[in-house]
Design a protein around this motif. Structure first.
Motif, PDB file in Angstrom:
ATOM      1  N   ILE A 194     -13.111 -46.231  90.992  1.00 25.27           N
ATOM      2  CA  ILE A 194     -14.292 -46.499  90.169  1.00 25.27           C
ATOM      3  C   ILE A 194     -15.564 -46.646  91.019  1.00 25.27           C
ATOM      4  O   ILE A 194     -16.443 -47.430  90.704  1.00 25.27           O
ATOM      5  N   GLU A 195     -15.601 -45.865  92.064  1.00 33.32           N
ATOM      6  CA  GLU A 195     -16.785 -45.819  92.935  1.00 33.32           C
ATOM      7  C   GLU A 195     -17.206 -47.195  93.445  1.00 33.32           C
ATOM      8  O   GLU A 195     -18.370 -47.563  93.384  1.00 33.32           O
ATOM      9  N   LYS A 223     -22.896 -57.307  85.518  1.00 34.95           N
ATOM     10  CA  LYS A 223     -23.198 -57.572  84.101  1.00 34.95           C
ATOM     11  C   LYS A 223     -22.683 -56.487  83.165  1.00 34.95           C
ATOM     12  O   LYS A 223     -23.379 -56.029  82.263  1.00 34.95           O
ATOM     13  N   SER A 224     -21.477 -56.028  83.434  1.00 32.87           N
ATOM     14  CA  SER A 224     -20.864 -55.065  82.525  1.00 32.87           C
ATOM     15  C   SER A 224     -19.632 -55.699  81.877  1.00 32.87           C
ATOM     16  O   SER A 224     -19.177 -56.756  82.303  1.00 32.87           O
ATOM     17  N   THR A 225     -19.135 -55.039  80.850  1.00 34.24           N
ATOM     18  CA  THR A 225     -17.948 -55.556  80.168  1.00 34.24           C
ATOM     19  C   THR A 225     -16.794 -54.577  80.334  1.00 34.24           C
ATOM     20  O   THR A 225     -16.970 -53.362  80.213  1.00 34.24           O
ATOM     21  N   ASP A 228     -18.158 -51.491  78.406  1.00 33.76           N
ATOM     22  CA  ASP A 228     -18.669 -50.496  79.361  1.00 33.76           C
ATOM     23  C   ASP A 228     -17.530 -49.784  80.073  1.00 33.76           C
ATOM     24  O   ASP A 228     -17.705 -48.686  80.593  1.00 33.76           O
ATOM     25  N   GLY A 229     -16.379 -50.448  80.116  1.00 29.05           N
ATOM     26  CA  GLY A 229     -15.231 -49.845  80.782  1.00 29.05           C
ATOM     27  C   GLY A 229     -13.938 -50.244  80.107  1.00 29.05           C
ATOM     28  O   GLY A 229     -13.858 -51.316  79.513  1.00 29.05           O
ATOM     29  N   MET A 277     -15.440 -45.622  81.954  1.00 28.02           N
ATOM     30  CA  MET A 277     -16.153 -46.486  82.894  1.00 28.02           C
ATOM     31  C   MET A 277     -17.577 -45.928  82.910  1.00 28.02           C
ATOM     32  O   MET A 277     -17.863 -44.947  83.596  1.00 28.02           O
ATOM     33  N   ARG A 278     -18.426 -46.539  82.114  1.00 27.27           N
ATOM     34  CA  ARG A 278     -19.786 -46.009  81.946  1.00 27.27           C
ATOM     35  C   ARG A 278     -20.538 -45.917  83.272  1.00 27.27           C
ATOM     36  O   ARG A 278     -20.514 -46.851  84.068  1.00 27.27           O
ATOM     37  N   GLY A 279     -21.199 -44.799  83.473  1.00 23.73           N
ATOM     38  CA  GLY A 279     -22.024 -44.623  84.671  1.00 23.73           C
ATOM     39  C   GLY A 279     -21.212 -44.478  85.944  1.00 23.73           C
ATOM     40  O   GLY A 279     -21.722 -44.681  87.036  1.00 23.73           O
TER      41      GLY A 279
END
Ligand SMILES: Nc1ncnc2c1ncn2[C@@H]1O[C@H](COP(=O)(O)OP(=O)(O)OP(=O)(O)O)[C@@H](O)[C@H]1O
Ligand SMILES: [Mg+2]
Length: 296
Positions: A18-19, A25-27, A182-183, A205-207
């Protein structure tokens, strides 16, 4: 975006997929049927932060804190040491989550957010919140509000029980948290025996350009879930005992000046390794997840 510091998951092998970790602040939703390791994942994630001086907030709806810490202890995590120092519990009791989520929680979060301390939040399990109402719109509002409120503090990781059988597509009742997060990480267990009969898949996994395969994982007491993110080469054991493997790993880690907590983890792993398969692979993943390259 490049200079935003990722949040290390604490799961050896996962950050490679996941880089580097989760966005601040993500969920993130951890999805899986009973016994797949959702709570283990959540505790590992919290302990990773705590050990680096962050704070942790454990939102529990079913089990009291004492029981959670006792179970964590059995898995090799000493949560008690940090209890009410850097690890705090919010035990949402009773059925009235709605009032709690809409009124008390925002106040509590506001008070904490003012201190601006890096915090990791876990909601384990989140399923009772979903089941608090049958109204889809209300569910959406409730989960949305929960995420919105808590992610002010830091990464929010919640676990959702899945009731589908292995290989089936995810059940309808878990789609909502996946959409709103977000993930999403899917843990599956195939009861077929062997070292790697558990698999991890990233649903989103957004972004992040995330790994798209199915990745085997195993449990190692004292460390938790270890993900095989890339094929690792396992040298021939040649009748060496596992004890020797660990001793050498510890020596290597010490020679490489690995942080004490990493060495401590290896020692814990050694103490509890009662599997008939070699710890070599788990050790390799652990080493590389802490940026330690082993030769030979
Ligand atoms: N070190 C370990 N070695 C082997 N198995 C382990 C180890 N640690 C945990 N497990 C297994 O993992 C499962 C428990 O994991 P965990 O409690 O994290 O699952 P869960 O997904 O949260 O389950 P539930 O939905 O019931 O809460 C148990 O079946 C336990 O036997
Ligand atoms: Mg659990």
């Amino acid at each position: 975006m490049a200079d935003i510091q990722k949040v290390a998951s604490g799961i050896p092998g996962l950050d490679d997929l996941i880089e580097g970790g989760f966005w601040p602040k993500s969920t993130v939703v951890i999805l899986g049927s009973s016994g797949t390791g959702k709570s283990t994942f959540a505790i590992q994630f919290l302990m990773e932060g705590i050990e680096q001086g962050e704070q942790a907030l454990y939102v529990t709806l079913e089990e009291p804190p004492e029981q959670i810490m006792r179970e964590a202890d059995l898995m090799g995590f000493d949560m008690r040491k940090y209890y009410e120092k850097s690890l705090f519990f919010i035990h949402l009791k009773g059925r009235n989550f709605k009032k709690m989520i809409e009124e008390q929680l925002p106040q509590l979060v506001k008070a904490r957010a003012d201190y601006n301390i890096a915090t990791r939040v876990v909601i384990d399990p989140m399923t009772p919140v979903i089941w608090a109402t049958t109204d889809k719109l209300e569910q959406r509002e409730l989960i949305g509000k929960l995420f919105y409120t808590l992610k002010e503090l830091g990464v929010v990781l919640c676990t959702v029980e899945e009731h589908a059988k292995p290989g089936e597509t995810v059940g309808e009742d878990v789609l909502l948290p996946i959409y709103l997060s977000d993930g999403a990480v899917h843990l599956e267990y195939y009861p077929i025996g062997g070292a790697f009969n558990r698999t991890l898949k990233l649903l989103k996994m957004r972004g992040v350009h995330h790994g798209e395969s199915v990745y085997p994982y195993l449990f190692a007491r004292g460390v938790g879930i270890v993900v095989r993110s890339s094929p690792t080469h396992i040298p021939e054991e040649q009748s060496r005992s596992h004890i020797k493997t660990f001793d050498e790993a510890i020596k290597t880690a010490e020679a490489m000046k690995a942080p004490a907590r990493v060495i401590d983890r290896i020692k814990k792993m050694q103490k509890h390794w009662d599997y008939d398969y070699s710890p070599e692979e788990a050790l390799q993943i652990l080493f590389s997840s802490y940026g330690l390259k082993r030769g030979g």
